[in-house]
Design an enzyme around this catalytic site. Sequence first.
Site, PDB file in Angstrom:
ATOM      1  N   ASN A  63      -7.835   3.955   1.378  1.00 20.20           N
ATOM      2  CA  ASN A  63      -8.119   3.947   0.039  1.00 20.20           C
ATOM      3  C   ASN A  63      -9.019   5.274  -0.096  1.00 20.20           C
ATOM      4  OD1 ASN A  63      -7.195   2.200  -2.346  1.00 20.20           O
ATOM      5  ND2 ASN A  63      -7.411   0.696  -0.545  1.00 20.20           N
ATOM      6  N   SER A  84      -6.008  -5.006   8.581  1.00 19.71           N
ATOM      7  CA  SER A  84      -5.723  -4.885   7.397  1.00 19.71           C
ATOM      8  C   SER A  84      -6.791  -4.754   6.538  1.00 19.71           C
ATOM      9  CB  SER A  84      -4.943  -6.237   6.629  1.00 19.71           C
ATOM     10  OG  SER A  84      -6.027  -6.989   6.914  1.00 19.71           O
ATOM     11  N   ARG A 100      -7.390  -0.972   5.047  1.00 20.64           N
ATOM     12  CA  ARG A 100      -7.381  -1.109   3.420  1.00 20.64           C
ATOM     13  C   ARG A 100      -8.402  -0.041   2.767  1.00 20.64           C
ATOM     14  NH1 ARG A 100      -8.045  -5.832   2.808  1.00 20.64           N
ATOM     15  NH2 ARG A 100      -5.979  -6.498   2.834  1.00 20.64           N
TER      16      ARG A 100
END
Lengths: 274, 160
Positions: free
Chosen positions: A209, A201, A205
């Site tokens: 993004n 994660s 992440r």
Amino acid sequence: MADQSHGDGGIAGHLQYWTVKLDESNPFMQIHVDTMLITIVVAASMFGFALWLKGRLVEGAPKGAQNFMESVVGFVDQTVKDNFPVHNPLIAPLAFTVFCFIALINTLDVLPAFLLGNVAHLFGVDHFRPVPTNDLNLPAAMAVSVFALVLYYEFKLKPVHFCKELLMEPFTNLVPGFLKPIVMPINLILKIVEELAKPLSLSFRLFGNMFAGEVIFLLIAFLLLGGGAVGMAAGFFVGLAWSAFHLFIGLLQAFIFMILTVVYLSIAHQPVEH
Amino acid sequence: MSIDLTFIGQIVVFLTLVFLMKKYLYGPMADLMEARSQKIADGLAAADAGKEAKAKAEAEIAEQLKVARTKASEVIASAEKRAAEINEAAVVKAREEAQQIVDSAREEVNAELNRARQTLRSEVADIAMLAAERVVESELDAKRHAKLVEGIVSAGFGNA
């Protein structure tokens, strides 16, 4: 749309890396020269900045660059102090490096989408991705490094407790004694998934993004810049707005990565409760 | 978008950077900031100590001033008392001297008066004698009548 304006594969074509394959048959044996180049340049400039600043640190009232860096250092220090039960001299520098490194690299994203690519074309390179955080390799490398540190501290500070947790928590403790050997492997597998979710994660992440941000830049460029004067003007302003927003996202992601690094390491440092 | 050798390279770059940052940027700056906070804390503590010492000195000064004031008022009171005494003595002395002067003057006046009276008496007696002599010149014996005339004069001027 793919072959509409920019020939070699449209947006997907711009999402290619400058890749050097060391072994054609093995997809692992290749290297993204652009990612390596940019990260090394950023790291070297950070190091150069450090050396430059180190020579002119003053003990009195700080000014300019020193003042700015001191506020960053103070901010990271405070974050680490708030989260950490014990003092570990490695954590704050790690968090500081993570924050500055990611923030700097993410900031590169405000450069016009094709600028570095076009510069690279001049040197005969087909593809060039300017922002290394868009390359899963960088977030993954950082996340795995952090994860390795977490595992290191878990095993160093409370090995018995950690192994017991892997095997017993939360399910094995709930069943009667004769069932425990059967439940243990299931518990272990779930626990491993839980632990692996952390670096996954953490890296996805940041990667997601920044990747999405670049795709949107490319979309703006492809959809608007091809449409004459009005499209150019609209593209310029929309791109500018997205740049500002993306700058904010980049800073935010750097902060999130830093704070999660601190939190994961802090969990590893939590004293065992009896 | 694939994991490959770049990943290894990035780990190397990242860990090297962490090491370099710790050694050359974060470490020195954290030390410096720590030293500065310590210095500021020391300075503040010293300032507090100074303030305390000042308050103490001020209290001491106030105490000493109070003592000095009491002493001064005592001195003034005693001086005033002494002055009043001196004044009183001077007044008394002056009064005595004045009395003496008055007394001696009165005595002198009395003596003068008596002398004058004596002179007058004898002169009057002489005049009376002369007058009587003139009146009774021929027949009267001055010696025999002198006693009589003196008696008359003394009766006439007795209370003068």
